[in-house]
Design an enzyme around this catalytic site. Structure first.
Site, short mmCIF file in Angstrom:
data_model
loop_
_atom_site.label_atom_id
_atom_site.label_comp_id
_atom_site.label_asym_id
_atom_site.label_seq_id
_atom_site.Cartn_x
_atom_site.Cartn_y
_atom_site.Cartn_z
N ASN A 250 35.17 14.68 11.21
CA ASN A 250 34.90 14.06 12.50
C ASN A 250 35.91 14.48 13.56
OD1 ASN A 250 32.66 12.21 13.13
ND2 ASN A 250 33.19 11.35 11.13
N ILE A 276 25.03 6.61 5.62
CA ILE A 276 23.66 6.11 5.43
C ILE A 276 22.71 7.17 4.87
CG2 ILE A 276 23.71 4.23 7.13
CD1 ILE A 276 22.32 6.19 9.08
N CYS A 338 34.38 2.48 10.35
CA CYS A 338 33.84 3.68 9.71
C CYS A 338 33.63 4.66 10.85
CB CYS A 338 32.57 3.37 8.94
SG CYS A 338 31.38 2.33 9.82
N SER A 339 32.40 5.12 11.08
CA SER A 339 32.18 5.99 12.23
C SER A 339 31.81 5.14 13.44
CB SER A 339 31.09 7.01 11.93
OG SER A 339 31.52 7.86 10.89
N ASP A 340 30.59 4.61 13.43
CA ASP A 340 30.18 3.77 14.55
C ASP A 340 30.60 2.31 14.35
OD1 ASP A 340 29.02 5.75 16.12
OD2 ASP A 340 27.20 5.72 14.89
N GLY A 341 30.89 1.96 13.13
CA GLY A 341 31.35 0.61 12.88
C GLY A 341 30.22 -0.41 12.83
N ASP A 343 27.58 0.02 10.11
CA ASP A 343 26.93 0.05 8.80
C ASP A 343 27.93 -0.33 7.70
OD1 ASP A 343 24.33 0.80 9.63
OD2 ASP A 343 25.11 2.80 10.04
N ARG A 344 28.77 0.64 7.33
CA ARG A 344 29.75 0.37 6.27
C ARG A 344 30.70 -0.75 6.67
NH1 ARG A 344 30.64 6.76 5.49
NH2 ARG A 344 29.97 6.68 7.66
#
Lengths: 592, 537
Positions: A250, A276, A338-341, A343-344
């Protein structure tokens, strides 16, 4: 309605996935909201309803002599196999469903036409059932360290955050806005859970836009503010829930993760949960395993392992446990991203909260948890939707009796404080959740439900308690009246009424047949499962034909558990002959 | 600290905390020492031991037990450690049965009922006689002269005399001629068991054998022979003098081959499974592949499927069944006993299950002493070792899990039987058959497990609070999704049970409170009714 090319098809067969020989003949209806299959047969009108938006995929298979097969896979893991006599009808149904299952406007969704006949006030009350401000108050917030901020009013800073967010008191609007500019999709650090026993907190955000070397003073101040909001903690954990490689990759896109050198007093930690896309493939693979026809134990275990599903579950659990430990045992605050915050991060924050706080293990608390970590920090629907639809939470709350665990007691030691689940794989076990992923194949589940049994006992206990009160009262009255030597005839009527009540509850407890009929979802008696075929029987169905029709007729007179397997219609045919080849001797039995 | 109780050969290892918080002491208890009741709880039987390491003067002994527990002892003093190790070694590998614990055990409880006389064949036959007169009790094996692994009396078709039985015995492996295993009252169909017929390569036949088997069929009916070996294995058996029933000679019977594994394949499966369960590393993938590679659940599925098939033939197809493999002492008994649990509600009660274990395992000649010598931590070189009985118990647990309200007993009952089959203070599971048990004079010299279990204070622990008598046939699912690892045995020592116990306790309380209320309401009702009748008079 204009999308429905074919509202009704007759002589459609609904196949049983576990047994290819068994199929129900009936009529298929397409309505504006549902696909409905109604079985022919005068006695019980058995219906299968599927909501259009529940459909995940539709597959038209090659036409055979018996008709055109249509496979409907649902989001709740139900798989419906239909055979439609005419290819053209099948095609029309297929085209209609493709359109109906993919609404293009919100307004097409079922929730906009669903009308549970509640008045406006009731509907508004329903939306107020879960109130997140109330929830933060329960956590003890606002307090000296945390406050509510309206910096995101009108979704001005971050359009996927709620309008009201909880942030450290020392984080000024300037810091928040500055930090938000340094985070993916402007998802700045905000409070998810606060532990009032030790002031440690769980905050969440998206990844920083750090690239290879970028810094942001406000973001650094934001993290410092989080640390300061916990006077007992010398540092905070920053937990990146991605695999390290993903996070590093990233950086090339100007994103990345926190550099420990730039932020004061943070401990940075990767906990590798896959993204995902990997998860979706994994679920797909696992569902393929679930759909296998009579798999061997090895096929199943190997397929389960190969899907990686349990590995993902374990990774999420490990992350949740790490955070819960940091908060409860070390008293250290944690920032999760996480990335977008969404999902995980949502997975991990909610698991940690669930482990930490007994409230989230109650029915209401679990609804609050999902609202808090999943709904509110995701994309927020326009508030106007509340004027036209109904809240799920109010619906569930009304029916909460269906979701209670009879063994729950608020005074149990496991109900108090933080949970510490065992996480070695053998303790965690291979626990494939067949109740979820094979939910619609009742034949695979335990035939008697301990939960249903205990709930029925508890219900009866409650009736008994009430009756005991009434009886005691009557006894007291009777004793009194006997003393007074007053013979009041009216009491006899009263008595017969009470006896009736008693008899019904008594028979409920003493005869198993009556008892189980009272348990609606008791597999042995449930009409919806009455025609389930036993898998052991299916294995041998081809080889063994009933040579004694009287016996199979007999079985229908039996009730209870055996019903599950006895209705399999066995046609003519004879015993397999050894002469017809050695294979026939073993083929079907050994196929397992 | 090591203390010796003096005198000759000790058989028990005892760890005891003298005071609360104090250091535990290790005892090696002699056979002839009287063991106080309290201390008994901690005894254990070793399967294997290792000396792990010596650090300074501290020695460590790791004891691996047959109930799958692993105990580590840190012993101060090199010499003591070595002494204890060699003592344990000697004691855990006793070569004479008569030196074993049951011969020295003195019960500390009052004997209400002699378990050695609790389940006699005559009683079983009496039950049978009340529903059919087609069978008789034969004393042909009185002195174990016809079949060494059969009990003295067996149930056979009335129309077949002892002379014919003798001839049939010559035609069956180990002389295990077909005998009655189960009579299905609902339709009069039967399940019989035997060993393989000795047809050999040239297709030997035996008229009496054919007559005996056909005697169990009603006129015009057919039956199924369930051979627990694959067709291939059965065919290979002919080269060694064994074989299977030829269709031409048994025209009323259809043969079905199932493949249930035996001996070292099962033992290796158990060893691999227990290894996997003891692996505390945190890698999900390796756990699943290890579980898969152990094949334990595959064996469970095979055995259950065969049993379901037998039950289905009897109950659904209205056909009688003969079950055999090679010797008829292992997979055959798994199938016949599990089929009875599926078919017969009596076998799902405590008493009925005990009777089943006595009939179908002990009297039927399952060689417990050979099969249950070492358990999972054996070195794998025990030729006759195999977890046949444990697999049976595991299958029962699988059915119990699927029908949690249909069994009078609970999981603890099955675990208790597992433990006692491998190591016990009782003589019940000693010896390989009734013949050996009679020679060892076990009923005279040892205590029966049933004498201990069937007392109300013990029974209470084994009762299933959810039990509601279910008179129906129960058909378990054998799909992989429906079969699970038996945590109660395989993870028993690796998982904390506190919360599970708490939940179990709650379940008992819910039901107990309900029953109490019912009793109260009943009493009040009666009282009220009486008072009101008096009132009217």
């Amino acid at each position: 309605m204009e999308h429905i090319r074919m509202p009704k098809v007759e002589n459609v067969r609904l196949l049983d996935r576990l047994s290819s020989r068994k199929a129900a003949l009936g009529t298929l209806y397409l309505t504006a909201t549902h696909v409905i299959f109604v079985e022919n047969g005068s006695e019980t009108r058995k219906e299968t309803w599927v909501l259009h938006s529940q459909i995940s995929s539709i597959e038209k298979q090659a036409t055979t002599a018996t008709g055109c097969p249509l496979l409907i896979r649902c989001k709740n893991f139900q798989v419906i196999q239909l055979v439609i006599p005419q290819e053209r009808d099948c095609h029309d149904i297929y085209i209609s469903l493709i359109r109906l299952a993919r609404p293009v406007k919100y307004e097409e969704l079922y929730c906009f036409s669903f009308n549970p006949k509640l008045d406006k006030e009731e509907r508004e009350q329903g939306w107020k059932l879960i109130d997140l401000n109330e929830e933060y108050n329960r956590m003890g917030i606002p307090n000296n360290y945390w406050q509510i901020s309206d910096v995101n009013r009108d979704y001005g800073v971050c359009d996927s955050y709620p309008t009201e967010v909880y942030v450290p008191k020392s984080a000024t609007a300037h810091i928040i806005v500055g930090s938000s500019k340094f985070r993916s999709r402007r998802r700045f650090p905000a409070l998810s859970y606060f532990c009032k026993d030790n002031n440690a907190s769980i905050c969440r955000s998206s990844q920083p836009l750090s690239g290879f070397s970028a810094r942001c003073l406000e973001d650094e101040q934001m993290l410092q503010a989080i640390r300061k909001a916990n006077p007992g903690g010398d540092f905070i954990y920053v937990v990146d829930t991605r695999p390290k490689l993903n996070a590093i990759a990233n950086r090339a896109a100007g994103k990345g993760y926190e550099n420990e050198d730039n932020y004061s007093n943070i401990k940075f930690q990767f906990i590798g949960i896959e993204n995902i896309h990997v998860m979706r493939n994994s679920l797909q693979k696992m569902l393929e395993v679930c759909e296998l026809k009579s798999p061997s134990m090895s096929d199943f275990l190997w397929g389960l392992e190969n899907s990686g599903w349990l590995k993902h579950i374990k990774a999420i659990m490990d992350a949740g446990i790490f955070i819960a430990k940091a908060v409860a045992e070390e008293g250290v605050s944690v920032l999760v991203h996480c990335s977008d915050g969404w999902d995980r991060t949502a997975q991990v924050c909610s698991v940690a909260s669930l482990l930490l706080d007994p409230y989230y293990r109650t029915v209401k608390g679990f609804m609050v948890l999902i609202e808090k970590d999943w709904v509110s920090f995701g994309h927020k629907f326009n508030h106007r939707i509340q004027e036209r639809t109904y809240s799920l939470w109010a619906h569930l709350w009304k029916n909460r009796a269906d979701y209670l665990n009879p063994l729950y007691r608020s005074d149990h030691s496991q109900t108090q404080g933080t949970l510490h689940p065992q996480m070695a794989p053998c303790n965690f076990l291979y626990k494939f959740w067949s109740g979820m992923y094979n939910r619609f194949e009742k034949g695979l589940h335990p035939r008697q439900s301990v939960t249903d049994y205990l709930m029925a006992v508890k219900e009866e206990t409650q009736q008994l308690e009430e009756e005991l009160g009434i009886l005691q009262e009557r006894l007291a009255n009777l004793q009194k009246s006997q003393l007074d030597n007053d013979k009041d005839k009216s009491k006899q009527q009263d008595q017969s009424k009470q006896l009736g009540l008693f008899n019904s509850s008594n028979s409920l407890a003493n005869t198993p047949q009556e008892y189980s009929s009272d348990l609606k979802s008791f597999p042995s008696r449930s009409p919806s499962q009455g025609d389930e075929e036993d898998s052991a029987l299916i294995l041998t169905q081809d080889n063994l034909k009933s040579s004694d029709p009287d016996l199979s007729a007999n079985s229908d007179q039996e009730s209870g558990v055996e019903d599950l397997s006895c209705r399999s219609p066995s046609g003519g045919g004879c015993l397999p002959s050894e002469d017809s080849g050695k294979d026939s001797d073993e083929a079907v039995f050994l196929a397992v | 600290m090591l203390r010796s109780c003096g005198c000759c050969t000790p058989t028990l290892i005892l760890l005891k905390k003298e005071k609360l918080g104090g250091k535990p002491s290790l005892y090696l208890i002699s056979n002839h020492c009287r063991i106080p009741r309290m201390e008994l709880k901690k005894w254990t039987t070793t399967s294997k031991y290792q000396i792990k390491r010596f650090v300074g003067s501290l020695g460590t002994i790791i004891i691996k037990c047959k109930d799958l527990r692993i105990i580590q002892l840190d012993i101060p003093g090199m010499e003591e450690c070595l002494n204890i190790a060699s003592s344990i070694e000697a004691l855990s590998t006793l070569d004479s049965v008569t030196l074993m614990y049951p011969f020295f055990y003195r019960p500390m409880f009052e004997i209400v009922e002699d378990g050695w006389r609790s389940f006699l064949p005559d009683q079983e036959f009496e039950l049978l006689s009340s529903v059919t007169d087609e069978w008789r009790l034969s004393c042909i094996n009185k002195e174990f002269s016809v079949c060494p692994s059969y009990p003295p009396v067996v149930i056979v078709p009335k129309s077949v005399d002892d002379e014919a039985l003798r001839k049939v015995a010559m035609f069956r492996h180990g002389s295990r001629f077909p005998v009655l295993s189960y009579y299905h009252k609902k339709n009069g169909m039967v399940m019989m068991r035997s060993s393989q017929p000795l047809t050999g390569t040239n297709g030997r036949r035996c008229k009496e054998d054919e007559k005996l088997i056909n005697a169990t069929l009603r006129p015009g009916k057919r039956g199924y022979i369930i051979d627990t070996r694959s067709l291939n294995v059965a065919q290979q058996a002919r080269a060694k003098g064994g074989g299977f029933e030829q269709e031409v000679h048994y025209p009323q019977w259809r043969r079905i081959h199932k493949c249930i594994e035996r001996f070292n394949i099962l033992q290796e499966s158990l060893i691999k499974l227990v290894e996997a369960c003891n692996d505390q590393s945190h890698n999900m993938d390796r756990w699943l592949s290890k579980l898969e590679a152990s094949n334990w659940l595959t064996h469970i599925k095979e055995i259950l499927t065969a049993a379901c098939l037998a039950a289905q033939c009897i109950d659904r197809e209205g056909a009688s069944v003969l079950v055999h493999g090679t010797e008829g002492t292992d997979s055959t008994l798994q199938v016949t006993s599990l089929a009875q649990i599926i078919l017969d509600p009596r076998c799902r009660t405590i008493r009925g299950f005990e009777s089943l274990v006595v009939r179908e395992w002990l009297q039927a000649g399952h060689p417990f002493q050979q099969r249950c010598a070492q358990s999972a931590y054996s070195n794998g070189k025990q030729k006759w070792e195999a977890p046949v009985f444990l697999l049976f118990l595991d299958c029962v647990w699988q059915i119990l899990r699927q029908f949690p309200c249909s069994f009078e007993f609970n999981e603890q009952f099955l675990i208790m039987l597992f433990e006692h089959a491998y190591a016990s203070q009782f003589g019940t599971f000693l010896g390989n058959n009734e013949n050996e048990r009679s020679k060892l004079k076990l009923p005279q010299k040892t205590m029966s497990l049933w004498s201990w279990v069937n007392r109300s204070e013990e029974l209470r622990k084994f009762q299933n609070p959810l039990f509601e008598a279910n008179s129906l046939v129960i058909w378990p699912s054998v799909a992989p999704q429906s079969l699970q690892l038996w945590e109660g045995v395989f993870l028993r020592w690796n998982r904390p049970s506190k919360f599970l116990d708490e939940a179990h306790e709650e379940m008992i309380n819910i039901i107990k409170y309900n029953k109490e209320l019912q009793a109260k309401v009943n009493a009040l009702r009666r009282q009220l009714a009486e008072m009101e009748t008096d009132d009217k008079m």
